[in-house]
Enzyme design. Structure first.
Site, PDB file in Angstrom:
ATOM      1  N   TYR A   1     -16.457 -77.200  33.219  1.00  0.00           N
ATOM      2  CA  TYR A   1     -17.434 -76.501  34.065  1.00  0.00           C
ATOM      3  C   TYR A   1     -18.194 -75.436  33.285  1.00  0.00           C
ATOM      4  O   TYR A   1     -19.386 -75.220  33.482  1.00  0.00           O
ATOM      5  CB  TYR A   1     -16.742 -75.864  35.276  1.00  0.00           C
ATOM      6  CG  TYR A   1     -16.410 -76.862  36.354  1.00  0.00           C
ATOM      7  CD1 TYR A   1     -17.418 -77.620  36.951  1.00  0.00           C
ATOM      8  CD2 TYR A   1     -15.111 -77.044  36.785  1.00  0.00           C
ATOM      9  CE1 TYR A   1     -17.119 -78.540  37.948  1.00  0.00           C
ATOM     10  CE2 TYR A   1     -14.806 -77.959  37.783  1.00  0.00           C
ATOM     11  CZ  TYR A   1     -15.818 -78.706  38.365  1.00  0.00           C
ATOM     12  OH  TYR A   1     -15.529 -79.603  39.350  1.00  0.00           O
TER      13      TYR A   1
ATOM     14  N   GLU B   1      14.617 -86.977  36.559  1.00  0.00           N
ATOM     15  CA  GLU B   1      13.282 -87.359  37.033  1.00  0.00           C
ATOM     16  C   GLU B   1      12.919 -86.752  38.386  1.00  0.00           C
ATOM     17  O   GLU B   1      11.863 -86.167  38.539  1.00  0.00           O
ATOM     18  CB  GLU B   1      13.173 -88.893  37.126  1.00  0.00           C
ATOM     19  CG  GLU B   1      11.818 -89.356  37.671  1.00  0.00           C
ATOM     20  CD  GLU B   1      11.649 -90.866  37.720  1.00  0.00           C
ATOM     21  OE1 GLU B   1      12.544 -91.591  37.251  1.00  0.00           O
ATOM     22  OE2 GLU B   1      10.614 -91.323  38.225  1.00  0.00           O
TER      23      GLU B   1
ATOM     24  N   ASP C   1      15.102 -92.938  37.456  1.00  0.00           N
ATOM     25  CA  ASP C   1      15.231 -94.165  38.231  1.00  0.00           C
ATOM     26  C   ASP C   1      15.372 -95.346  37.269  1.00  0.00           C
ATOM     27  O   ASP C   1      15.067 -95.222  36.073  1.00  0.00           O
ATOM     28  CB  ASP C   1      13.978 -94.381  39.091  1.00  0.00           C
ATOM     29  CG  ASP C   1      13.881 -93.387  40.252  1.00  0.00           C
ATOM     30  OD1 ASP C   1      14.919 -92.795  40.619  1.00  0.00           O
ATOM     31  OD2 ASP C   1      12.775 -93.224  40.786  1.00  0.00           O
TER      32      ASP C   1
END
Lengths: 364, 364
Positions: free
Chosen positions: B99, B197, B249
């Site tokens: 920006y 995780e 996982d």
């Protein structure tokens, strides 16, 4: 509600529920559970409490079909699990509940998916009047962070911790725990709190010392705020009388973030009194800011336009302010992020934008 | 590298870069910048350092076209911005840089999108050998949290903070700052760290007191870990000799999380030495666990299968262990989440699964 240990209270509410099913059986009735209908057309403004709550329409879960009977069976198993969990002063996540059901002796009681167990816990919240946090069901992801002149005491499993949210924390701030009702506020010099959507803007305010200069408590929302974050905003407002302000991107999704802080969500209107801060004010980015400050923008996408139009029909946004801003945004067909203020320099937000807006709003 | 203030070092590296363009101009050459090619086929294992790095293939950004010249112009403006930022000891986010470019006097130097400015900052990291953190470019989202018997000192803009990551924090733990190189490790009783995780599993380990019982530092990864999280794991391993273990996982996306902790990512192989911990071991969930513990599973989706097959071809996963596990997973056609261990009870993970696995791995 009695003034006992909250674990005992929550446990009793659950057992009362199970007892109700028992009484229905004993009285020769088909057991059933009645819940308010959870749709946009069935929420209404409660003038007295200043929040949006469910209307009078209800739905009934009855054991008069195999499907309905199975739902109530699952409710009973879940009530037993939660009652034991409270007795042992333990906790678990919604996902753990779903997996844990695989170990239940009755296969018919096991959940077929996590949507089902999530929904059941929400149903139990509504009928028992006890929040998920008081069932000791933890959310998957934790709350966000606080930075500002606030001293608090958190009751942890490992004893009490007294923490000053500027002096005792690193630059990352104080991490809000899953259940902020374990927090006691000790002392503060906070004039107002500013709940900020993005991490980049939160870091900008802290780097520029905005919390120190204005006695501001900077609350990081991390996008759509977790329940823990909304709860602590509510408590700081109601218990400590600290004005709550919300500072987000200027697009319809961010207005929903403001809406969930101020009015609660449709899905959890039963929690409005616990989570919503109807006095919370919206700082920006406002569509009028896009025009006034000539901010870098993106054009509205089709889904942005749809979301804005749906907000115009949402009772929570039917105020003069929101109707004007949303109409203006549809007219200019543009949206802007809060970090777009950097196009005027890195200090513009803390030296000009926020002081001007907060002065205009009567906050400083 | 000199032993001066790191701000001065980083600033000098940037100015050297600009000087190189100047010399090319002065020598009558068309200015250019040469970078390693950033594709999977151009990363190779560095035996000595134990990490994956870029190979010999390079790409050149040259000013011999309008497009190329514009790219170098943007690089020069960005170098000037970064050099000033370092001189003033300030910082900014990648999004703010994008920006901010709107305020630059030369319109040709302004970025047309954030992808462009992000990529340029990565290019500058590679050619200057200075990390983004040392340019004082902050990530959008902060790092995750630590909980365990570790005492550290964080250098903040507001002075030093000494924090014990069990005794001085709430249940949410210690929030890792954006640049963990501001941290000095003071003392610890940590036998190993476990990088987890999901938030649900992190909270389970803390609730069950696993960090206390096993002198374990629980690091929350929050999905794909932020650079700050990977950096602090690396530093704790290298400087304090603390073994690093990863617990996720059991699906291909989670193996990538392990891969990014252990080997670094392809996109940022230039940072492997700074961020990767090649000695990090993978605890689970392993496909063999799905079979052995009869965990609740979901079938593999098409994109899971594709991801597993792509991992079989990824040099980072070409070890006996990973080839066997990935092949087994393709054979059984199943995946499982770490919280699926709750199907054996809420204490199974801390009483049985982790102690057995860590013993087998020689960690405890």
């Amino acid at each position: 509600m009695s003034t006992q240990d909250p674990n005992t209270d929550a446990r009793e509410e659950l057992i009362d529920l199970a007892a109700e099913f028992y009484d229905q059986f004993a009285g020769g009735q088909i057991p059933e559970m009645t819940l308010p209908t959870r749709t946009k057309s069935n929420i209404e403004y409660d003038e007295e409490k200043g929040v949006w709550v469910y209307g009078d329409r209800t739905s009934t879960r009855s054991a008069n079909s195999v499907r309905g009977a199975r739902k109530l069976l699952k409710a009973i198993y879940t009530i037993e699990f939660l009652a034991n969990q409270l007795e042992e002063d333990r906790s678990s996540t919604l996902r753990e509940l779903y997996y844990l059901s695989e170990s239940w002796d009755n296969e018919e009681a096991q959940f077929s998916g996590q949507d089902e167990s999530n929904q059941l816990v929400e149903d139990l919240e509504i009928v028992s009047g006890v929040t998920r946090e008081d069932f000791h069901m933890r959310p998957e992801e934790s709350g966000a962070t606080l930075m500002g002149p606030l001293e608090l005491r958190e009751q942890t499993r490992r004893g009490e911790r007294e923490i000053h949210c500027q002096k005792d924390v690193g630059e990352g701030g104080y991490q809000i725990p899953n259940n902020p009702d374990t927090i006691e506020f000790l002392d503060h010099d906070v004039d107002f709190m500013l709940a900020v959507e993005t991490g980049g803007m939160r870091d900008r305010l802290v780097e520029n010392g905005f919390d120190e200069e204005y006695n501001c408590l900077v609350v990081h929302l991390k996008g759509q705020p977790a329940r823990a974050t909304r709860r602590i905003i509510k408590r700081l407002h109601d218990e400590q009388g600290i004005p709550a302000l919300v500072f987000t991107d200027g697009d319809p999704w961010s207005y929903r973030i403001y809406g969930s802080v101020a009015y609660g969500s449709i899905k959890s209107a039963h929690l409005s009194e616990y989570l919503a801060t109807p006095e919370a004010d919206y700082v920006g980015i406002r569509p009028e800011d896009i025009v006034e400050y000539d901010l870098p923008t993106d054009p509205l996408s089709d889904s942005d336009v749809n979301a804005l139009e749906s907000e115009l029909e949402d009772p929570r946004f039917q105020t003069e302010f929101w109707e004007e801003q949303i109409q203006l945004q549809l007219d200019i067909d543009k949206k802007a992020e809060q970090q777009a203020l950097a196009s005027r320099g890195l200090d513009f937000v803390t030296d000009t934008y926020l002081p001007e807006r907060l002065d205009e709003m009567g906050v400083i």
